[in-house]
Design a protein around this motif. Sequence first.
Motif, PDB file in Angstrom:
ATOM      1  N   UNK A 148      96.779  49.288  43.660  1.00  0.00           N
ATOM      2  CA  UNK A 148      96.135  50.498  43.153  1.00  0.00           C
ATOM      3  C   UNK A 148      96.681  50.888  41.778  1.00  0.00           C
ATOM      4  N   UNK A 149      97.985  50.679  41.563  1.00  0.00           N
ATOM      5  CA  UNK A 149      98.568  50.953  40.237  1.00  0.00           C
ATOM      6  C   UNK A 149      97.990  50.003  39.190  1.00  0.00           C
ATOM      7  N   UNK A 150      97.841  48.743  39.552  1.00  0.00           N
ATOM      8  CA  UNK A 150      97.268  47.764  38.621  1.00  0.00           C
ATOM      9  C   UNK A 150      95.835  48.140  38.256  1.00  0.00           C
ATOM     10  N   UNK A 151      95.086  48.635  39.232  1.00  0.00           N
ATOM     11  CA  UNK A 151      93.707  49.054  38.966  1.00  0.00           C
ATOM     12  C   UNK A 151      93.690  50.294  38.084  1.00  0.00           C
ATOM     13  N   UNK A 152      94.537  51.270  38.410  1.00  0.00           N
ATOM     14  CA  UNK A 152      94.587  52.511  37.623  1.00  0.00           C
ATOM     15  C   UNK A 152      94.989  52.238  36.181  1.00  0.00           C
ATOM     16  N   UNK A 153      95.834  51.229  35.972  1.00  0.00           N
ATOM     17  CA  UNK A 153      96.276  50.883  34.614  1.00  0.00           C
ATOM     18  C   UNK A 153      95.307  49.947  33.911  1.00  0.00           C
ATOM     19  N   UNK A 154      94.193  49.596  34.571  1.00  0.00           N
ATOM     20  CA  UNK A 154      93.184  48.694  34.017  1.00  0.00           C
ATOM     21  C   UNK A 154      93.758  47.306  33.705  1.00  0.00           C
ATOM     22  N   UNK A 155      94.716  46.906  34.525  1.00  0.00           N
ATOM     23  CA  UNK A 155      95.250  45.549  34.422  1.00  0.00           C
ATOM     24  C   UNK A 155      94.387  44.598  35.238  1.00  0.00           C
ATOM     25  N   UNK A 156      93.947  45.060  36.401  1.00  0.00           N
ATOM     26  CA  UNK A 156      92.914  44.347  37.157  1.00  0.00           C
ATOM     27  C   UNK A 156      91.784  45.335  37.412  1.00  0.00           C
ATOM     28  N   UNK A 157      90.606  44.795  37.676  1.00  0.00           N
ATOM     29  CA  UNK A 157      89.479  45.662  37.971  1.00  0.00           C
ATOM     30  C   UNK A 157      88.426  44.883  38.748  1.00  0.00           C
ATOM     31  N   UNK A 158      87.511  45.618  39.344  1.00  0.00           N
ATOM     32  CA  UNK A 158      86.382  44.990  40.015  1.00  0.00           C
ATOM     33  C   UNK A 158      85.343  44.605  38.968  1.00  0.00           C
ATOM     34  N   UNK A 159      84.984  43.347  38.936  1.00  0.00           N
ATOM     35  CA  UNK A 159      84.026  42.851  37.948  1.00  0.00           C
ATOM     36  C   UNK A 159      83.308  41.629  38.515  1.00  0.00           C
ATOM     37  N   UNK A 160      82.197  41.239  37.903  1.00  0.00           N
ATOM     38  CA  UNK A 160      81.475  40.058  38.398  1.00  0.00           C
ATOM     39  C   UNK A 160      82.370  38.826  38.372  1.00  0.00           C
ATOM     40  N   UNK A 161      82.196  37.965  39.347  1.00  0.00           N
ATOM     41  CA  UNK A 161      82.986  36.738  39.394  1.00  0.00           C
ATOM     42  C   UNK A 161      82.753  35.943  38.115  1.00  0.00           C
ATOM     43  N   UNK A 162      83.820  35.638  37.360  1.00  0.00           N
ATOM     44  CA  UNK A 162      83.632  35.004  36.043  1.00  0.00           C
ATOM     45  C   UNK A 162      83.267  33.538  36.143  1.00  0.00           C
ATOM     46  N   UNK A 163      82.619  33.046  35.096  1.00  0.00           N
ATOM     47  CA  UNK A 163      82.346  31.611  35.002  1.00  0.00           C
ATOM     48  C   UNK A 163      83.633  30.886  34.658  1.00  0.00           C
ATOM     49  N   UNK A 164      83.761  29.649  35.134  1.00  0.00           N
ATOM     50  CA  UNK A 164      84.946  28.857  34.832  1.00  0.00           C
ATOM     51  C   UNK A 164      84.834  28.292  33.424  1.00  0.00           C
ATOM     52  N   UNK A 165      85.985  28.019  32.807  1.00  0.00           N
ATOM     53  CA  UNK A 165      85.991  27.670  31.405  1.00  0.00           C
ATOM     54  C   UNK A 165      86.066  26.196  31.082  1.00  0.00           C
ATOM     55  N   UNK A 166      86.392  25.326  32.056  1.00  0.00           N
ATOM     56  CA  UNK A 166      86.624  23.917  31.752  1.00  0.00           C
ATOM     57  C   UNK A 166      85.745  23.039  32.631  1.00  0.00           C
ATOM     58  N   UNK A 167      84.916  22.165  32.050  1.00  0.00           N
ATOM     59  CA  UNK A 167      84.141  21.243  32.880  1.00  0.00           C
ATOM     60  C   UNK A 167      85.071  20.373  33.716  1.00  0.00           C
ATOM     61  N   UNK A 168      84.873  20.352  35.021  1.00  0.00           N
ATOM     62  CA  UNK A 168      85.828  19.718  35.910  1.00  0.00           C
ATOM     63  C   UNK A 168      85.941  18.222  35.682  1.00  0.00           C
ATOM     64  N   UNK A 169      84.925  17.575  35.130  1.00  0.00           N
ATOM     65  CA  UNK A 169      84.980  16.131  34.942  1.00  0.00           C
ATOM     66  C   UNK A 169      85.368  15.737  33.517  1.00  0.00           C
ATOM     67  N   UNK A 170      85.817  16.708  32.721  1.00  0.00           N
ATOM     68  CA  UNK A 170      86.239  16.406  31.358  1.00  0.00           C
ATOM     69  C   UNK A 170      87.638  15.796  31.368  1.00  0.00           C
ATOM     70  N   UNK A 171      87.828  14.695  30.636  1.00  0.00           N
ATOM     71  CA  UNK A 171      89.133  14.042  30.550  1.00  0.00           C
ATOM     72  C   UNK A 171      89.699  14.233  29.150  1.00  0.00           C
ATOM     73  N   UNK A 172      90.800  14.968  29.063  1.00  0.00           N
ATOM     74  CA  UNK A 172      91.406  15.216  27.759  1.00  0.00           C
ATOM     75  C   UNK A 172      92.459  16.295  27.870  1.00  0.00           C
ATOM     76  N   UNK A 173      92.876  16.815  26.722  1.00  0.00           N
ATOM     77  CA  UNK A 173      93.880  17.867  26.679  1.00  0.00           C
ATOM     78  C   UNK A 173      93.300  19.049  25.927  1.00  0.00           C
ATOM     79  N   UNK A 174      93.563  20.254  26.430  1.00  0.00           N
ATOM     80  CA  UNK A 174      93.015  21.475  25.868  1.00  0.00           C
ATOM     81  C   UNK A 174      94.137  22.319  25.287  1.00  0.00           C
TER      82      UNK A 174
END
Length: 484
Positions: A148-174
């Motif tokens: 509840x403290x984390x929510x009140x401080x806006x460190x975490x919040x309820x939001x839409x499930x985000x899209x993932x950032x890395x294609x799972x079959x990509x081979x390389x270094x980011x």
Amino acid sequence: MEKVISFTKRAQLQALTASEYLGYTVQPLIQEILDQIVKSDNLDMVIADAAKKYPTIAETFFDIDPSNVAASFSLKEPLLFPEQNPVVSLSFNNTKLAQFFPVGVREIIKEQSVLPDIHYLLYLCGQAKFNYDQICQQVSDDMIILLDKLIKSHVVQTQPQPARGVPVETSGVFRLQHAALLYRTKTTGILVDPQLHSNYGLANLKQDITRAMLEGFVDAILISHSHYDHWNLPTLMQFAPEIPIIVPKVPRGSITCEDMKARLEGLGFDHVIAVDWYAEPIVIGDIEINVLPFYGEQPLVPEYNQPKHPDLRNWGNTYLIRTPDYTSWFLIDAGNDPMGSMRDVAEYVRQKFGIVDQVLSNFLSLSYNSIGTDLSSWGADIVGNLLSNPQIFSVTNKTDGFHLATLGAKGVAEICSIVGAKACLPYAHSWAELGKYTGSDESLIKDVIAELEKVGCSTQVIPWKIGDGYFSSNSDAPCGGILY
């Protein structure tokens, strides 16, 4: 779209240990020495005068023999090598709301036994898979209060499930922020020195890499060394207790370098691996991890290479990564020190593994002469290093006794030449917006290219931005933005 609890983009968390708190406590006296040593070559007098100006700090925390001030000057040994170094607080804030929460919220840690519970709460929030009620069902009442403290401080919040950032079959270094990297094959991911939602260099970024963007793409974590910009406890606590974490083997924990394995186990991680340099490789999925020495970033200038406390060392690892598609060696902030040379390690790498596809390194030339005399951004580890060898005060910020703590452009070019690197990529210079270079990237790349030309090396230096991926050599697009 389902709404879940996850970290906000400008969330920041910091854990403070007793040794780090001590570093802040003794900082005024150390700062006074640094301020005055640029005006005087008499180290004994400068230290004695600083002790008179801050007598309580001097008497409480330091050993100072009036008959031999400089040689005796040191933190008291129990403070240099603490048997216990508890986490004393967890601080959190959202920089977008700094006008309402200017110093953030501090959760005092009274009992170390609560740390695994905090770890599990941060892990649940970081996944961005669960709603509030689902998290509450999995944690204790005390952790619901913290949530509840984390929510009140806006460190975490309820939001839409985000899209993932890395294609799972990509081979390389980011390239993630600062010294953080993500190695991927088509099946496996290895995260290096992560800094997610931390308070180092990230306060003003509008777009950053969040923990949720990496969910599902990390199978193990590598830690190079314990300097604050590579070793961030709240970041690590956002990952599963059972995730493998490979850390340097520390012979004796100190204010300079804590026992990282013991620390992580105290946070509730149950698969922490610390092995000797040159040990048999560790295999995660289809990635082979070879643990190699980390030399450099030790403030032991050539004139004074016999420290008062030789156990006060910045212990670390470099890692050579072998995958079905590429071989990569990342050097972090490595260089040379009285214990060894990265050039010798490079000779071993060439003999053992042959040509290396990629070398990744900090390109900056860092010396303890060039750090400056402002302690405000230094960690307790740097203070401890200085105390390991008080004579370094006398050469800090002066031209004599210049000692390079990192490879610099010339050293990077030499390493690339020795291992026959096909490509060399810069990183660990600073933080920047997603899709942007760090402020020093372009000039440093020019410096390394010039040094490569001097030694007749054909290694290609690859410019890449925060969030870019560098893909295996058979790709039509060897580098490009993935995380933005």
